[in-house]
Design an enzyme around this catalytic site. Structure first.
Site, PDB file in Angstrom:
ATOM      1  N   THR A   1     -20.762   3.783   2.637  1.00 40.22           N
ATOM      2  CA  THR A   1     -20.284   4.150   1.941  1.00 40.22           C
ATOM      3  C   THR A   1     -20.163   3.666   0.360  1.00 40.22           C
ATOM      4  O   THR A   1     -20.548   2.840  -0.064  1.00 40.22           O
ATOM      5  CB  THR A   1     -18.843   4.342   2.928  1.00 40.22           C
ATOM      6  OG1 THR A   1     -18.716   5.541   4.082  1.00 40.22           O
ATOM      7  CG2 THR A   1     -17.162   5.524   2.058  1.00 40.22           C
TER       8      THR A   1
ATOM      9  N   SER B   1     -12.515   9.093  10.349  1.00 42.24           N
ATOM     10  CA  SER B   1     -12.714   8.797   9.177  1.00 42.24           C
ATOM     11  C   SER B   1     -12.082   7.022   9.421  1.00 42.24           C
ATOM     12  O   SER B   1     -11.131   7.139   9.962  1.00 42.24           O
ATOM     13  CB  SER B   1     -12.457   8.620   7.936  1.00 42.24           C
ATOM     14  OG  SER B   1     -13.683   8.268   7.596  1.00 42.24           O
TER      15      SER B   1
ATOM     16  N   THR C   1     -18.386   9.248   0.619  1.00 48.16           N
ATOM     17  CA  THR C   1     -18.867   9.081   1.510  1.00 48.16           C
ATOM     18  C   THR C   1     -20.154  10.091   1.762  1.00 48.16           C
ATOM     19  O   THR C   1     -19.672  11.338   1.949  1.00 48.16           O
ATOM     20  CB  THR C   1     -18.736   8.438   3.047  1.00 48.16           C
ATOM     21  OG1 THR C   1     -20.105   7.751   3.712  1.00 48.16           O
ATOM     22  CG2 THR C   1     -18.357   9.276   3.558  1.00 48.16           C
TER      23      THR C   1
HETATM   24  N1  GLY Z   1     -18.627   7.774   6.979  1.00 47.17           N
HETATM   25  C1  GLY Z   1     -17.848   6.570   7.807  1.00 47.17           C
HETATM   26  C2  GLY Z   1     -16.338   7.040   7.082  1.00 47.17           C
HETATM   27  O1  GLY Z   1     -15.773   7.835   6.980  1.00 47.17           O
HETATM   28  O2  GLY Z   1     -15.473   6.040   8.129  1.00 47.17           O
END
Ligand code: GLY
Length: 573
Positions: free
Chosen positions: A383, A454, A401
């Site tokens: 990310t 997330s 991300t």
């Molecule tokens: N894809 C990583 C998050 O959203 O935490």
């Protein structure tokens, strides 16, 4: 005399070391600043070209929002592993008056998604389907997020100016760093498997540092977005290209899914820690809730006296992390679909009660901590974070991300941008009933139109009504403990801001019942002592890549870019 000489030598050495650690002029000619001070505005991001693009916008009179849009778009070109227009993210924005809003531009499940999307007829997970297939893609939110903040907060009111640098970088190309060359070479077979057409990320010979990466299709897509605005991505030719690419490969995103996508303004998760106000992201990110839970559980303890990375300190943080991540697995998801007891999760009495069985001498096994029985799903760590402050004191903290490195590895045919594999952040096989009758991870089960949970934790910290810090990190589930440790380093350990970011980190998350620690951080003796207390320790590579801005005593700001990557601070002078 001898003492004075040693002191002088130490002083000279410390100045030399500080300079070395702050600016690296690499072989490509990029000037990578690891720290820089200014009161006129600054941008900290994962790539020197993106930080420069943002700083140029500030110099042209843009505010932090203008710079953030330009940086997000530039990162989609020069940092394709995580920068994106085919993904999503979260923004915390604090304006010069101290008012904070947050924007959720997280991806959504397509309307044809269902709870068992990634399971076979026996109910087993089909390996790779939620990560490396056209079914892995969530409906992207980034472009809507960009236009939403532009319309509400842009000072320049000139979108062309913000997107042009990205178009030029894509059309003319840029020199890739050694790390990017490695990443592209590493991903070659997946790129080839998932894209049966020419894409700019694959060529006949291996990539090496200094090679120029041009992305002409992406340049044209960005140009169309410049000409036609938001609707180009969600209803126009770009939308049609995306849906064609998905539907020809058994994916399920439709034009209607794209048309219906909308970012959501949310109230920040706000709370206090030792006189500082913490403002962070609300669900569907677990970041803000967990960050505040952990800080509040730590508040009764004198961390400074315990000592940085002391046995007692690591033990305490681990026990706190264990409890918060256990709550995450059961209670957190998309608030449009599940009732999240945010107030109760942050209640002081509740958090005190969570720590009632804390034993300062022994680890409590994770299985005794919570009703949950399911291991937390693996979260990818690719990310990226952007921290910006402008001369008027408006601050932007964005974490964005594609999920995995290069997301799904799928490049939209003819449109040149990479699609996320964010569907994997759902709990793709929610747990069975546990001994207490609770179903682990049900709150994050797949439902049509739902946002996946997330860990992204874009955060702004205020002190005495002024911005004290703007901070965030990539790192999947390690994001929250990374941000936590940077804040504790600053607030409790009173570390110099540069050291607070660069200091070694560790992470635990309830399940697996382990402490992960950056290679070489702890001595054998410390590791043994922690093991004797009942902890399992596992060394690993870097944890997080922090981009931070911290206020100095004299009212200037210092930007710090994590040494763990090519991250860079650029300032307005
Ligand atoms: N894809 C990583 C998050 O959203 O935490």
């Amino acid at each position: 005399m001898r003492f004075k000489f040693t002191l002088l030598l130490a002083l000279i050495l410390s100045v030399l070391l500080t300079d070395c650690s702050s600016t690296i002029s690499d072989k490509l000619g990029y000037n990578i600043h690891k720290k820089a001070v200014s009161s006129m505005g600054m941008v900290v991001s994962a790539h020197p070209l993106a930080s420069e693009v943002g700083t140029n916008i500030l110099k042209q009179g843009g505010n932090a929002i203008d710079a953030a849009i330009a940086v997000q778009l530039a990162l989609a070109v020069v940092y394709p592993a995580a920068g994106n227009i085919g993904g999503g993210g979260f923004m915390v924005f604090t304006d010069q008056k101290g008012q904070t809003v947050t924007l959720d531009f997280r991806e959504k499940a397509p309307s044809a998604a269902n709870r068992d999307l990634y399971l076979d007829s026996k109910g087993d997970v089909i390996e790779g389907l939620s990560t490396s297939s056209h079914l892995a893609v969530g409906v992207p939110g980034t472009v809507d997020g960009i236009f939403t903040i532009f319309e509400k907060y842009s000072k320049l009111k000139n979108f062309d100016l913000l997107i042009k640098p990205a178009i030029e970088l894509a059309a003319n190309g840029y020199k890739i760093t050694a790390e990017e060359a490695n990443d592209l070479n590493y991903s070659e077979s997946e790129f080839k498997r998932l894209n049966k057409y020419a894409i700019p990320f694959v060529r006949s010979t291996a990539w090496k540092q200094g090679d120029v990466l041009k992305q002409t299709d992406l340049a044209e897509t960005l140009q169309r977005i410049m000409n036609n605005g938001r609707s180009e991505f969600y209803e126009g030719k770009t939308a049609e290209m995306l849906v064609k690419c998905i539907s020809e490969n058994k994916g399920i995103i439709t034009l209607d899914d794209l048309k219906k996508y909308k970012s959501v303004w949310r109230k920040p998760i706000a709370g206090h820690y030792r006189g500082y106000t913490i403002l962070s992201m609300a669900p569907p990110s677990s970041g803000g809730v967990l960050l505040l839970q952990m800080l509040k559980m730590l508040e009764p303890y004198d961390l400074k006296t315990m000592g940085f990375q002391s046995k007692q300190y690591i033990h305490l943080l681990t026990e706190v992390q264990r409890r918060s991540y256990a709550d995450r697995s059961v209670y957190l998801g998309d608030p449009a679909f599940v009732k999240i007891p945010v107030h109760q999760l942050l209640d002081s009495m509740y958090l005190l009660s969570r720590m009632r069985n804390f034993n300062p001498l022994r680890a409590i096994p994770s299985k005794l901590i919570s009703a949950g029985t399911m291991p937390l799903p693996h979260e990818s760590e690719e990310t990226t974070h952007i921290s910006i402050i402008d001369k008027d004191g408006n601050a932007v903290s964005i974490t964005t991300t594609l999920n995995s490195s290069y997301g799904s590895n799928i490049v939209v045919n003819g449109a040149g941008f990479i699609l996320n594999n964010e569907m994997d952040d759902f709990s793709i096989k929610p747990g069975n009933l546990n001994q207490y009758g609770l179903i682990g991870a049900e709150a994050n089960a797949i439902q049509p139109g739902k946002r996946m949970l997330s860990s992204m934790t874009p955060t702004v910290v205020m002190k005495d009504g002024k911005i004290f810090a703007v901070v965030g990190s990539p790192g999947g589930s390690t994001i929250i403990t990374t941000v936590l440790q940077v804040l504790v380093n600053l607030i409790d350990h009173k570390m110099d801001p540069y050291d607070a970011v660069q200091a070694g980190r560790f992470h635990s998350q309830w399940l697996p019942d382990k402490i992960y620690v950056e290679n070489g951080l702890w001595s054998k003796q410390l590791t043994r002592q922690l093991e004797e207390m009942g902890h399992a320790i596992e060394s690993r590579t870097d944890i997080g890549r922090v981009e931070a801005i911290v206020r100095n005593m004299d009212g200037t700001y210092i930007g710090i870019a994590d040494k763990r990557g090519d991250d860079d601070v650029e300032v307005v002078k």
